[in-house]
Scaffold this active site. Structure first.
Site, PDB file in Angstrom:
ATOM      1  N   ARG A  24       0.843  -1.198   0.000  1.00  0.00           N
ATOM      2  CA  ARG A  24       0.000   0.000   0.000  1.00  0.00           C
ATOM      3  C   ARG A  24       0.881   1.251   0.000  1.00  0.00           C
ATOM      4  O   ARG A  24       1.113   1.854  -1.031  1.00  0.00           O
ATOM      5  CB  ARG A  24      -0.966  -0.010   1.218  1.00  0.00           C
ATOM      6  CG  ARG A  24      -2.156   0.933   1.070  1.00  0.00           C
ATOM      7  CD  ARG A  24      -1.852   2.406   1.295  1.00  0.00           C
ATOM      8  NE  ARG A  24      -1.393   2.705   2.656  1.00  0.00           N
ATOM      9  CZ  ARG A  24      -0.943   3.899   3.024  1.00  0.00           C
ATOM     10  NH1 ARG A  24      -0.874   4.903   2.146  1.00  0.00           N
ATOM     11  NH2 ARG A  24      -0.511   4.106   4.254  1.00  0.00           N
ATOM     12  N   ASP A  25       1.423   1.595   1.151  1.00  0.00           N
ATOM     13  CA  ASP A  25       2.221   2.817   1.240  1.00  0.00           C
ATOM     14  C   ASP A  25       3.474   2.697   0.385  1.00  0.00           C
ATOM     15  O   ASP A  25       3.957   3.684  -0.183  1.00  0.00           O
ATOM     16  CB  ASP A  25       2.608   3.073   2.703  1.00  0.00           C
ATOM     17  CG  ASP A  25       3.031   4.510   2.954  1.00  0.00           C
ATOM     18  OD1 ASP A  25       2.943   5.319   2.019  1.00  0.00           O
ATOM     19  OD2 ASP A  25       3.429   4.827   4.081  1.00  0.00           O
ATOM     20  N   HIS A 216       3.828   4.432  12.610  1.00  0.00           N
ATOM     21  CA  HIS A 216       4.039   4.286  11.164  1.00  0.00           C
ATOM     22  C   HIS A 216       5.141   5.273  10.803  1.00  0.00           C
ATOM     23  O   HIS A 216       4.875   6.460  10.606  1.00  0.00           O
ATOM     24  CB  HIS A 216       2.723   4.605  10.443  1.00  0.00           C
ATOM     25  CG  HIS A 216       2.834   4.657   8.951  1.00  0.00           C
ATOM     26  ND1 HIS A 216       2.463   3.603   8.148  1.00  0.00           N
ATOM     27  CD2 HIS A 216       3.267   5.626   8.112  1.00  0.00           C
ATOM     28  CE1 HIS A 216       2.660   3.925   6.875  1.00  0.00           C
ATOM     29  NE2 HIS A 216       3.144   5.143   6.825  1.00  0.00           N
ATOM     30  N   HIS A 218       8.627   6.745   8.802  1.00  0.00           N
ATOM     31  CA  HIS A 218       9.380   6.807   7.549  1.00  0.00           C
ATOM     32  C   HIS A 218      10.844   7.088   7.879  1.00  0.00           C
ATOM     33  O   HIS A 218      11.158   7.627   8.936  1.00  0.00           O
ATOM     34  CB  HIS A 218       8.808   7.886   6.629  1.00  0.00           C
ATOM     35  CG  HIS A 218       7.542   7.461   5.950  1.00  0.00           C
ATOM     36  ND1 HIS A 218       7.457   7.205   4.611  1.00  0.00           N
ATOM     37  CD2 HIS A 218       6.301   7.209   6.446  1.00  0.00           C
ATOM     38  CE1 HIS A 218       6.219   6.827   4.290  1.00  0.00           C
ATOM     39  NE2 HIS A 218       5.494   6.833   5.385  1.00  0.00           N
ATOM     40  N   CYS A 249       4.507   9.237  -0.039  1.00  0.00           N
ATOM     41  CA  CYS A 249       3.145   9.714  -0.274  1.00  0.00           C
ATOM     42  C   CYS A 249       3.184  10.693  -1.449  1.00  0.00           C
ATOM     43  O   CYS A 249       3.909  11.684  -1.406  1.00  0.00           O
ATOM     44  CB  CYS A 249       2.612  10.408   0.974  1.00  0.00           C
ATOM     45  SG  CYS A 249       1.034  11.237   0.715  1.00  0.00           S
ATOM     46  N   ASN A 258       9.091   4.175   3.874  1.00  0.00           N
ATOM     47  CA  ASN A 258       8.819   3.702   5.231  1.00  0.00           C
ATOM     48  C   ASN A 258      10.082   3.070   5.807  1.00  0.00           C
ATOM     49  O   ASN A 258      10.984   2.701   5.063  1.00  0.00           O
ATOM     50  CB  ASN A 258       7.750   2.590   5.181  1.00  0.00           C
ATOM     51  CG  ASN A 258       6.424   3.091   4.669  1.00  0.00           C
ATOM     52  OD1 ASN A 258       6.198   3.125   3.472  1.00  0.00           O
ATOM     53  ND2 ASN A 258       5.548   3.478   5.569  1.00  0.00           N
TER      54      ASN A 258
END
Lengths: 321, 321
Positions: A24-25, A216, A218, A249, A258
Site C-alpha cells: 500500500r504505502d 508508522h 518513515h 506519499c 517507510n
C-alpha cells in the site's frame, strides 16, 4: 470481525507486531504498475515469511492512485492463514462498500493532523474528514469489518511545520467516540524524532490509556529505526514497515520510504523481541519486490545479510602490511 | 600535545563530540582518488561547519591504501582553528615517524578483536599488534602527539562471528597500560546491535571507569543511529561519523558506510544535544563530497533537508478526491 490485535493475543511478552504496508504505502508512489498477480505472489511470500498483519491496499479512487486500482482483485487472491489480518485504507463510504465485498479484516480510517496536508491528501478539511467517519463506520460494521484510526503527519507537516496538538486530539477523540481502540500515528514525511515520538506517545497514552498505539515511521532523515528504539522504550509494540524500505506519499512533498521491514525484523530480533518473521525469507521477499520494480530498494539488511552470515576470509585481500 | 578530549572541555552538559572520519574511513574504500587539494577544501569546509575533531587520514603504507598516500600533504593544507583536533590512523613506527613531522594532534592506534580480521587488516596476529604499540607510543611521545586506542570489529567479525571478550580485554588493557585514556570501539562491518552496544559499553565502563569511550558505528544493517540512541543512554558522548555516510573497509567483507555525519547531527540536535555543527553547512559539505566522488552518497538528511524546511503546498498535486 477479526480484531487486528487478536492476532497477537496469546503471544509472548516480548512480542512485537509488524504491519507490512509495502503493497500500500510502498507501492502507491511507484510509477511502474505491478500486476495484481505479482502483488498477490509477493503478499503470499510475505505471509510465508511469518508476517501476519498487512495494510495490503487502499480503497481510494482508482483514478487518484492507479497502482491500487486492483484492490478487490488483490484481496481475493491472497492466501490467508488463520492468523492473517488484512487491512486497507478506506477513505469514504464508497471505499467501505468496495471493501465490504472483499472480506477485509479491518479498515484504516485516516485524517491528517495538518489542515494543509489533509486538503492535499483528501481534498477536505479536518472537520469534514471527522464528520465522514460515522457513515464509513456504519458501512464497515454492517459488513463485519473492524477499524483502525490513523493520524497522518502526526509528527510534523512538510507544509505547516509542527502540528497543532489540538488537531491531533480532536481526531483521536473522534476515533475513540466511534469505538475504535487502535490508533496509528503516521510519520508521513519522516519528521518524527526521538523527542517528539516520546512526548506524543506519552501524551496520548496518558489521555487515552485504553488505546493500542502503532507507529508508522518513515526513514526520510535516517532516524526511523532510532525512533523505533524510543517507541519500544515507551511501550509501543506495533510498528508499520515496508518491504525493502519502499514508500512515500504522492501528496506530501519530501516523502520517502517507510522504515524497512527486514531492517526492523533484524533490529527487533537483535534487541530480544519476537515477531514471528523469518529474516532470511523476509530478505527474499525484498529481493522479489526489487525485481518486480526493477530498481534498487533502500533496505540495508537485504544487501548485508544476517548478522552472523560469515564470509570466507579468502574473499577479501590481505593488507600489504 | 593536544588531548583529543580537551576540545570538549568547558562545553555544556549536553555536549556530544562528533569525530568526522569521512576523509579516512570514508575515502579509503573509494576507487576514485580525490586530489589532496580537494580533500583540503572539503576538510576546511567541515571545520567551517563547526566540526572540531577529525580522523583526517591514515599513515599506512601508501601502497596499501593509495587514496591516503597524500597524508602529509593533506595535514599540511588544513586550516586549523584553535579547537581543531586532527587525528589519523598510525599502524606502526614508520607511520608514527611520518606523522611526527605533520603536527598531528593525536594518533589512533588500532587492533582488531578478531584474529582473522587483524591478519587481513594488518597482516599480523593480535599479540604482535599489541607488542607493536610501545615503540609507536615512544615515537609519538617524542613528537608530542597524543594517542587514542581503537578496537576494530568490536561488535562482531564477518569472518569469525562473535568476538572473544578476552581478545577485546587484552587490547584495552594494553592501551591502558600505555597511558591511553581514549578508547574507540569500531563496528567495522555493522554488526553492532542495541544489545551488544549496551553490554559491551557497560562491561568496559565497569572494568575501565577512567576510559573515555567513542563509538565508531557503521550503518551496514540500517541500525547505526538506533545504536547511537542506545550509546547515548549508556552515557557515550563521542561518536565517529562520515560525511554523507561514506565508508567501508577494503579488508573486511560486507563493510559499508559509517553512520552519516549530517544524519547524526540531525538526530543529536533533535534529541536535545549540542554538537557545535551547523546542519545546513554540514549538508553543503556532503553535497561537495558527492560532487567530488561523482556518485550519490547514502546520507538521508542531505536529500530531505532540515526537519522544518517547509514546502509550498503548490509543489504537490491535490488528490483527485
Amino acid at each position: 470481525m477479526k480484531n487486528p490485535s487478536a492476532t497477537s493475543s496469546g503471544k509472548p511478552d516480548n512480542w512485537v507486531d509488524i504491519i507490512e504496508v509495502g503493497t500500500r504505502d510502498g507501492l502507491q508512489i511507484e510509477a511502474k504498475i505491478i500486476p495484481a498477480a505479482k502483488k498477490i505472489e509477493i503478499i503470499n511470500a510475505m505471509i510465508d515469511s511469518g508476517l501476519r498483519q498487512f495494510e495490503v491496499t487502499s480503497f481510494v479512487s482508482p483514478k487518484a492512485v492507479p497502482q491500487l486500482a486492483d484492490a478487490v482483485e488483490v484481496m481475493a487472491g491472497v492466501k490467508r492463514r488463520a492468523d492473517t489480518c488484512l487491512m486497507a485504507l478506506v477513505p469514504n463510504v464508497k471505499g467501505a462498500e468496495r471493501a465490504a465485498a472483499t472480506g477485509l479484516d479491518a479498515a484504516v480510517l485516516f485524517c491528517s493532523a495538518s489542515e494543509t496536508h489533509n486538503f492535499k491528501n483528501l481534498n477536505r478539511r479536518i472537520q469534514d474528514s471527522i464528520d465522514g467517519f460515522a457513515p464509513i463506520m456504519e458501512t464497515l460494521q454492517q459488513a463485519g469489518i473492524g477499524a483502525v484510526g490513523a493520524v497522518a503527519t502526526a509528527f510534523g507537516c512538510p507544509f505547516e511545520g509542527e502540528i497543532e496538538t489540538v488537531n491531533m486530539l480532536r481526531i483521536v477523540r473522534a476515533y475513540v467516540a466511534l469505538g475504535i481502540d487502535h490508533l496509528t500515528l503516521g510519520d508521513t514525511t519522516g519528521m518524527a524524532t526521538p523527542n517528539n515520538v516520546r512526548s506524543t506517545v506519552r501524551m496520548l497514552q496518558d489521555q487515552f490509556p485504553q488505546l493500542k498505539i502503532s507507529l508508522h515511521l518513515h526513514n526520510t532523515r535516517g532516524v526511523g529505526l532510532a525512533n523505533v528504539v524510543v517507541g519500544l522504550e515507551e511501550g509501543i509494540r506495533r510498528f508499520d514497515s515496508s518491504v525493502g524500505g519502499l514508500g512515500g506519499c504522492p501528496f506530501a512533498a519530501g516523502a520517502t520510504g517507510n522504515i524497512c521491514t527486514e531492517d526492523l525484523v533484524y533490529l527487533l530480533a537483535e534487541s530480544g523481541y519476537e515477531t514471528g518473521v523469518d529474516l532470511r525469507k523476509s530478505i527474499d521477499v525484498a529481493l522479489m519486490m526489487e525485481q518486480a520494480l526493477e530498481k534498487p530498494l533502500p533496505g540495508q539488511v537485504m544487501r548485508a545479510g544476517e548478522r552472523l552470515k560469515l564470509h570466507p576470509s579468502s574473499a577479501v585481500p590481505t593488507a600489504a602490511g
